[in-house]
Scaffold this active site. Sequence first.
Site, PDB file in Angstrom:
ATOM      1  N   HIS A  55      27.049  58.656  35.876  1.00 13.83           N
ATOM      2  CA  HIS A  55      27.511  60.197  36.389  1.00 13.83           C
ATOM      3  C   HIS A  55      27.104  61.018  35.317  1.00 13.83           C
ATOM      4  CE1 HIS A  55      30.371  60.731  33.275  1.00 13.83           C
ATOM      5  NE2 HIS A  55      30.672  59.299  33.327  1.00 13.83           N
ATOM      6  N   GLU A  71      35.481  53.454  34.629  1.00 12.16           N
ATOM      7  CA  GLU A  71      34.818  53.391  33.364  1.00 12.16           C
ATOM      8  C   GLU A  71      35.994  52.392  32.539  1.00 12.16           C
ATOM      9  OE1 GLU A  71      33.173  53.095  30.744  1.00 12.16           O
ATOM     10  OE2 GLU A  71      32.727  55.140  30.459  1.00 12.16           O
TER      11      GLU A  71
END
Length: 391
Positions: free
Chosen positions: A61, A149
């Site tokens: 990202h 994550e």
Amino acid sequence: MKKDYLLPMIRLFPHVATLVLVLTTDRAVHPVLGLAKQNTPSNHNHHHRPNAIHTLILCRHGDSIWNGGQPGQYETFTGWTDVPLSEKGLAEAKNTGTQVSSYTLGIDACFTSILGRAQLTAHHCLWAFAEKPCGMEPRKYVTDYRLNERHYGALQGFVKSDVENGKYGHDPKQVQQWRRSWYAIPPLLEDNDNRRIEEIRKYANYCGGPRNVPRGESLDMVAKERIRPFLDDVLTPIMNDAAKLKGRTNRNNEGGTGLVVAHANSLRALIGVICQVQKDPAALKKVEAMKIQTGVPLVLKYRQTSDGNYQVCDLPEANSVPFGMSATQPSQPELPVWPLSCIPFAQRSSSGKAITQSASPQLSCTQQIGEKQSTEFQINSMDEADIAVRK
């Protein structure tokens, strides 16, 4: 409204495409961006051509407000905290979309996490395909919490430099182990911690219950408990189906192509699983040192072996040495992962003829791989912000 009309509508009315996704999909939809979640049963029998070689484009990202990429922002342990992209990150997300949409061989599916910073980056990748010829855009859009994550446990929300400097009583060497080691587990969140309570409230329904919302994870835990099941149950079956659809027109045993928009550590875990780093000490050392930069798409090829494991494959299209390797090192590295800009691929001219050029002509492969001092490849953080193999 038939879903066959979805992509043409995106091309004609891009400002309402997210609403169209929400209204027309029959799958679970994340409320932030409306990306459809593909639920693939783990026991589904996928018939595919043996040894099909799949291509993964891996994107981290864009810079978030906790990545410390802008003045006044500090690099912070983020994990499952759902922080937004920074202004820099929004620009990186758009640039990532431009690079990814240049992959004119087409992308069969887009995979992303349930965290907003990854979904918004994936969103910009999808918009970029609206300007490309039909048939290039992803046909499946998959969100899955297993791409989230790595959970940093009780460290989440703390400025990294403060933790490293002993502000909270931690040994700096232990902090580095928590950040880089494959096996080290950070301090876990307590059940009565407000951060834990909020994460269960926010994510439990997406994860199949509170038991699947971690309290803290090592990379090994991410690989075994999330990434490997995701590869087995979702990503590889979709890639196998894509390979099957290519059928007789496929001359090079080409499999599916997947775009994975996720996070630094979940991508490290994915690379580690495919490369079987736990069986190769040299590869494990490299993946522990690997740092994945925001806004720089990577390419990895792999196939599934007869025993159900995975084998990383060479990338003959690369016009330079693999990422993190020097020209004097062997041609078969432990981690054959390349920046997308190193890969020449066919692009269509206005006459419809195929021409070959690099995905990002403004950045040469040498700049991105060999010249680590270049501004495009500077190391801005210690953990989640960049890609580099420290030797």
